[in-house]
Scaffold this active site. Structure first.
Site, PDB file in Angstrom:
ATOM      1  N   GLN D 108      11.615 106.541   8.375  1.00 53.80           N
ATOM      2  CA  GLN D 108      11.623 107.226   7.119  1.00 53.80           C
ATOM      3  C   GLN D 108      11.365 108.754   7.335  1.00 53.80           C
ATOM      4  O   GLN D 108      10.284 109.291   8.065  1.00 53.80           O
ATOM      5  CB  GLN D 108      10.244 106.609   6.415  1.00 53.80           C
ATOM      6  CG  GLN D 108       9.996 107.278   5.086  1.00 53.80           C
ATOM      7  CD  GLN D 108       8.683 106.917   4.760  1.00 53.80           C
ATOM      8  OE1 GLN D 108       8.074 106.458   5.358  1.00 53.80           O
ATOM      9  NE2 GLN D 108       8.398 107.166   3.522  1.00 53.80           N
ATOM     10  N   GLU D 226       6.293 100.822  -0.086  1.00 53.93           N
ATOM     11  CA  GLU D 226       5.157 101.040   0.998  1.00 53.93           C
ATOM     12  C   GLU D 226       3.923 100.647   0.585  1.00 53.93           C
ATOM     13  O   GLU D 226       3.169 100.077   1.641  1.00 53.93           O
ATOM     14  CB  GLU D 226       5.459 102.571   1.417  1.00 53.93           C
ATOM     15  CG  GLU D 226       4.427 103.144   2.678  1.00 53.93           C
ATOM     16  CD  GLU D 226       4.428 104.479   2.976  1.00 53.93           C
ATOM     17  OE1 GLU D 226       4.829 105.201   1.883  1.00 53.93           O
ATOM     18  OE2 GLU D 226       4.212 104.716   3.968  1.00 53.93           O
TER      19      GLU D 226
END
Lengths: 388, 356, 356, 388
Positions: D108, D226
């Protein structure tokens, strides 16, 4: 003027005035001799001397009639310095002498139900009418209002400018028609404070202190003196104060002790002691002429400590009772003459009165630590257009 | 075992909350307090007996814990807990905890006929035990002894005695019913549930049956955690409403980050108090009760203290109800064991022994 | 007795601070750590001996506590404390606390000639006592015994041993000088003052004189409070600078009220740590030392933890010096007694007895 | 599709594919059979079934080769749902299968040194050049970057509009020239994360996910997933987790105990237990289909507990040592395999990673408690004019 000179003055004064005579007469004479507050100008109870010399005078006159600091506190601590700084010569002469002798008691008309931390947003209106002002509004948290002759009052004289700019400072005649004083009962059961309702109260313009629209600046002088008084780091002995009240019981009643309470009490003992040491250090700095910023923190610390200790006290005693709920006026906070429940409840006010702990943290972070202010949304908005 | 509320419980909650909203808003409780501000005297006008009649009779809360064969609802602790949450939320001055929980829990194992009267709400009982006693020290504050079938001695800090028709007195493992005890209410920190000193002077007593007082106090303490949850919830909700409404510096004070963060932390404490309260009634074990009391008693006090502080000056006034909750919270911190007592009990219950 | 700094002390502070700013900025300390990242081996390259030479020789800090007749400055604990504040502020890797304070305090009553060498900075000593020992339990971690004039046994967690020329070993109330001890540095939580295990195998020892170890550790603990103050001050100052500089949401993060309030509270803790540190050196009493350690050890840890949190991600990186301070703070929380030990000592010192 | 039907599918699949054969082949076949994530569409590893049914599949296939959730975590938890929601059909087909099987690892690329809590202020630039984008900037806190094939990247494509509006979401080719990965050493000594420097990295336009300028909205999908992953209230047993590590030592070494530590440990035991109960209650709510807002608080609670417990642990052991400062990469957080010093230091990250505790408190206060937002100063300002 130095110490020997001032001692000479006091001696001369005592030669002329018998402390065993009439109390009021003696106090008036002391004022006229410039021995009331020596750092005030001559003719206004002082000698234009340095402030430290007052201690000398007080020592020398310790065994003579005294003023009553409790009920006179607001007059002495807040009204007097403001009148000295902003009053006309006439106002100073009219007000300061009976204020100091206690012939006239003063109260403070600042806070309102809608204006607490944000005092500058206050809504009490004063509208000019010829040589007079007509005042309408409601004030709150006014101690001593019921036996006050005068009140220091901030009112809004111009709602069309931003909030800090439209205020004017007055001396309010508490005997004027339209002034209504009601006791305000607190969670402790008693009423230390009042609400004051002002309805069409007419005040002559010569009761105005400072210029029209300059009330915020005048009020700052009052408030600075209030903080000095409240944060004034009174000397506490080691293990004394609110801690002492808990320790007495702890020592006398071993059956109340548990490990939980013991550990918490020890931690609070340490916190009380370092706070006491900070106060002592602060006083040393003051004496040395280098006042540090630490003063801002003392009120915050004591509020926290008083609350934690009085909470522990109630829990330790396992006391489900309360000494007295009677609704009556009280002039002072009697922490040690009352029961643990009273102390617990009353101490809750320590983090609200005279600047909440939240406001004090704002002040410390901005003025002491130099942290930036939050974005302001009320800076340039006319008072009347503010959201509320 | 579930930690959630059942549908039945939610319905019960709605009924109680609706009634209290109507009949027992904080302003009404404040008026009752005012009616005798010094709290002295032998009867406590603070109790709302009309409200209690409706709660007990119409909603049927008085008999929740009592089996059907004795005229009760035979409900579980979980339902009782929901009622306590709502009564805590309202600091409602009714003798539910003292009569329908504490006294009833003591009576239940005896199967005594008095249960039927309590279930219907016709009579109200109080357990003559100090509210400051705990499962770990059930005799605190009591000095009653049996002598020739008569009771003598006193118990301090008894909650609900002033509103009770019957006193149930545990002495040496047995429970006695007494009708003629001297009840003197003292000014109490908790204005909405005052405590009294109960004195017996060779009072006639009927032995009702055996009584495991520690067990009764343990179950009561577990249920008290739900009342504390209700107190904390009211404090949080009322403070949230206040800070959204109250403006200073041309902003709602609830938009200031320091206030927001404190309320987020408080919310998290209350969320955990809810789980703890549910756990205490779901399994009723000594561990769950001790956990719930250790946590919830402190959360209720903290919530009330934060509520007062964030209300500012108005929170210090008698006319705002927040003080009723602070006084209730602080009193229940002491009641049935302090948080420290319950943590101390956990030391042996979950094998976290102390030094030495 | 004063709690203020004297002019002499402020001059000493300025000299030390100036030198450290020049020679020992945090980046330089970080580079020294990097030079041997795993901390293993018998010598610790972390110590900056050039810097120590200048501090000891030019500024004369090594002999501060040593009387003039032994070649020292005959200064007071109050001056030593100011040096410690500055060294704590810089987490300076020099053996001042271990040699010029702890070892020197042990030597002082003996009047031994070694004092002269220490005063000049020609030699460096370490007291072979665990840094985790305390005035209340001075023997913790040590198992050294005397046998036929030779020493055997070991001491764990000794600070400054790896940089010392001389080891001073207290055994049964006497102090011995040993030059041949086995010193093995273990990886240590505090990267800037690693601890070692010191082992003696029938090592030759010279008896130097009597040693009241508890007294030495008490005085050392009192002075350590000033080092902790310095650590806390750096953390507060550095965090203030960071939050004024760092922008998020187009504002300095130091303008967010929750951050401001936490820093105001931290400042207040540090203000009180200063008063406590001054008090500990002003009177040196057992009470003042225990108070200063109980408070300052915790404040240093709290300040370092807040510093890390308010630096956000950067605070979690090796390249930012905040971790050096966290590790120092956490290690000194254990060193010379934990806050809990010092509070426990206060229980008897100030008559706040425990239960039973 | 219901439980019996899905069991039938699994049985049929197992009839055709031998779990004892080639691992990768088995995983590919499982994906192609729609048994990877059953709530994904058919042809993309799923069956368009309800998410709960995945548990059935996982149970049935428990003894077959598994994907490696650790190193694949970001791909599975964050990239996949985003690709599914915003990818073109071609992108979904290209990326999802090797992502799920673990043939391609994802990382990410969101956080930057200057954009942490305020992610939307990020400065990595992507400039269009024909059919390509040229990316320059620096990302940080990128776990797994060094063995990743792809990264999910948010970059600024228009600096002239307010910050949320000028962002675009890309899939970054981690093998492209100009991508440099450097390990980022943490205070524990090891490097769990990386810094990623992007210098003139050219990405074809078909690696763009979602519309130009729509990157913030796309990123929200990633971030929501997340939070679900981090706050996921993993089931902990009573007295387990970080508490368990402390309790083991406590019970084994009675000589370490003091009353101070005992009282603090008991208080933390209670806090851990009520937090555990909240997590259990939260999971019950999820199962009952009524997820409450309590989830937002779990990460906050665990961060505090982990920090308090690990701090107590170090203090209790009076341990001045550290197990190992060696600078090396680590793929996972090994709380229990390492020493108390490591746990203490690593737990400090719990209140920073994946949303700081400060940001979580903001979120709770606004989204759960409905408190008003603070005044915003960056709402309508072009990104390039923001103070920084």
């Amino acid at each position: 003027m130095n110490e020997p000179e001032i001692k000479e003055r006091v001696a001369a004064f005592l030669g002329e005035h018998d402390p065993a005579g009439d109390r009021l007469e003696f106090l008036r004479a002391r004022f006229d001799a410039g021995l009331a507050w020596v750092w005030f100008p001559e003719g206004l109870g002082g000698l234009g001397a340095s402030r430290e010399l007052q201690q000398v005078v007080d020592r020398e006159l310790a065994h003579t009639p005294q003023i009553t600091s409790g009920v006179q506190g607001i007059g002495l601590g807040m009204a007097a310095p403001t009148i000295l700084a902003f009053g006309t010569e006439e106002q100073r002469r009219r007000f300061l002498r009976p204020l100091w002798t206690g012939e006239e008691i003063w109260c403070q008309l600042f806070s309102e139900p809608g204006a607490g931390s944000d005092l500058a947003t206050l809504a009490t209106r004063a509208v000019r009418d010829g040589d007079e002002w007509v005042v309408d509004g409601q004030k709150v948290w006014t101690s001593g209002a019921h036996h006050s002759r005068w009140g220091i009052l901030v009112a809004r004289t111009d709602p069309d400018v931003p909030k800090h700019r439209g205020l004017t400072y007055f001396v309010c005649d508490m005997h004027a028609p339209g002034v209504e004083v009601r006791p305000l009962r607190q969670i402790t059961g008693e009423a230390e404070f009042n609400e004051v309702f002002l309805t069409g109260v007419r005040l002559p313009d010569d009761l105005r202190l400072g210029a029209v629209g300059d009330g915020w600046r005048v009020a700052q002088t009052t408030l600075m003196n209030e903080r000095v008084a409240i944060g004034g780091a009174a000397s506490v002995r080691r293990g004394g104060g609110m801690l002492g009240a808990v320790l007495d019981t702890w020592r006398e009643q071993p059956e109340l002790r548990t490990h939980d309470l013991h550990q918490r009490l020890l931690a609070l003992w340490v916190e009380a002691e370092v706070t006491r040491l900070s106060g002592a250090r602060l006083r040393e700095q003051l004496v040395a002429g280098h006042p540090g910023p630490e003063g801002s923190g003392m009120k915050l610390s004591f509020a926290r400590l008083n609350q934690a200790l009085s909470g522990l006290d109630v829990e330790m005693r396992r006391d489900l009772g309360y000494d007295d709920w009677a609704f009556r006026r009280s002039e002072t906070v009697d922490f040690y003459g009352r029961g643990p429940g009273y102390r617990y409840l009353r101490a809750k006010g320590n983090s609200i009165e005279g600047g909440t702990s939240e406001i004090l943290r704002n002040i410390i972070s901005e003025r002491v630590l130099g942290l930036p202010a939050e974005p302001r949304v009320d800076k340039d908005v006319p008072w009347k257009d503010l959201p509320r | 075992m579930t930690l959630l509320y059942s549908e039945v419980e939610e319905e019960l909650r709605a009924a109680v909350r609706g009634l209290l909203a109507d009949r027992c808003p904080p302003a009404a409780v404040l008026r009752r307090i005012e009616s005798e501000p010094d709290g002295r005297g032998s009867a406590s006008p603070v109790y709302d007996l009309d409200l209690w009649k409706t709660l007990a009779g119409e909603i049927g809360v008085a008999g929740l814990l009592i089996p059907e064969e004795h005229g009760g609802a035979g409900a579980s602790a979980s339902e009782v807990a929901v009622v306590l949450e709502e009564l805590g939320r309202a600091v409602a001055p009714v003798p539910f905890l003292t009569s329908s929980v504490m006294a009833t829990l003591a009576l239940l194992p005896t199967g005594d006929a008095l249960l039927g009267e309590l279930a219907e709400g016709r009579r109200t009982a109080a357990l003559a035990v100090s509210f400051a006693a705990s499962p770990y020290r059930p005799g605190r504050g009591a000095s009653v002894r049996l002598d020739g079938g008569r009771l003598s001695g006193s118990v301090t800090g008894v909650a609900g005695a002033d509103v009770a028709d019957v006193l149930l007195v545990p002495v040496d493992g047995d429970l006695y019913e007494v009708t003629g005890g001297g009840v003197v209410v003292a000014p109490s920190l908790d204005l909405t549930r005052p405590v009294a000193t109960v004195t017996f002077e060779a009072a006639q007593a009927r032995r009702v049956g055996a009584c495991d007082l520690a067990e009764v106090l343990l179950s009561s303490a577990g249920l008290l955690a739900s009342e504390q949850l209700g107190v904390a919830e009211w404090c949080l909700d009322t403070t949230l409403a206040h800070v959204k409404e109250r403006h200073q510096f041309a902003r709602p004070i609830g938009s200031f980050q320091a206030v927001k963060h404190r309320l987020a932390d408080l919310w998290l404490d209350v969320v955990r108090a809810r789980a703890a309260a549910r756990s205490a009634v779901a399994d009723g074990s000594a561990v769950s009760v001790a956990v719930a009391q250790a946590w919830n008693a402190a959360v209720a006090v903290h919530a009330a203290e934060e509520a007062l502080q964030l209300h500012g000056g108005i929170g210090m006034t008698w006319e705002h109800p927040v003080h009723l909750y602070l006084k209730r919270a602080k009193s229940t911190e002491i009641a049935l064991g302090t948080p420290g007592d319950h943590r101390e009990a956990l030391a042996s219950l979950v094998d976290v022994p102390g030094p030495e």
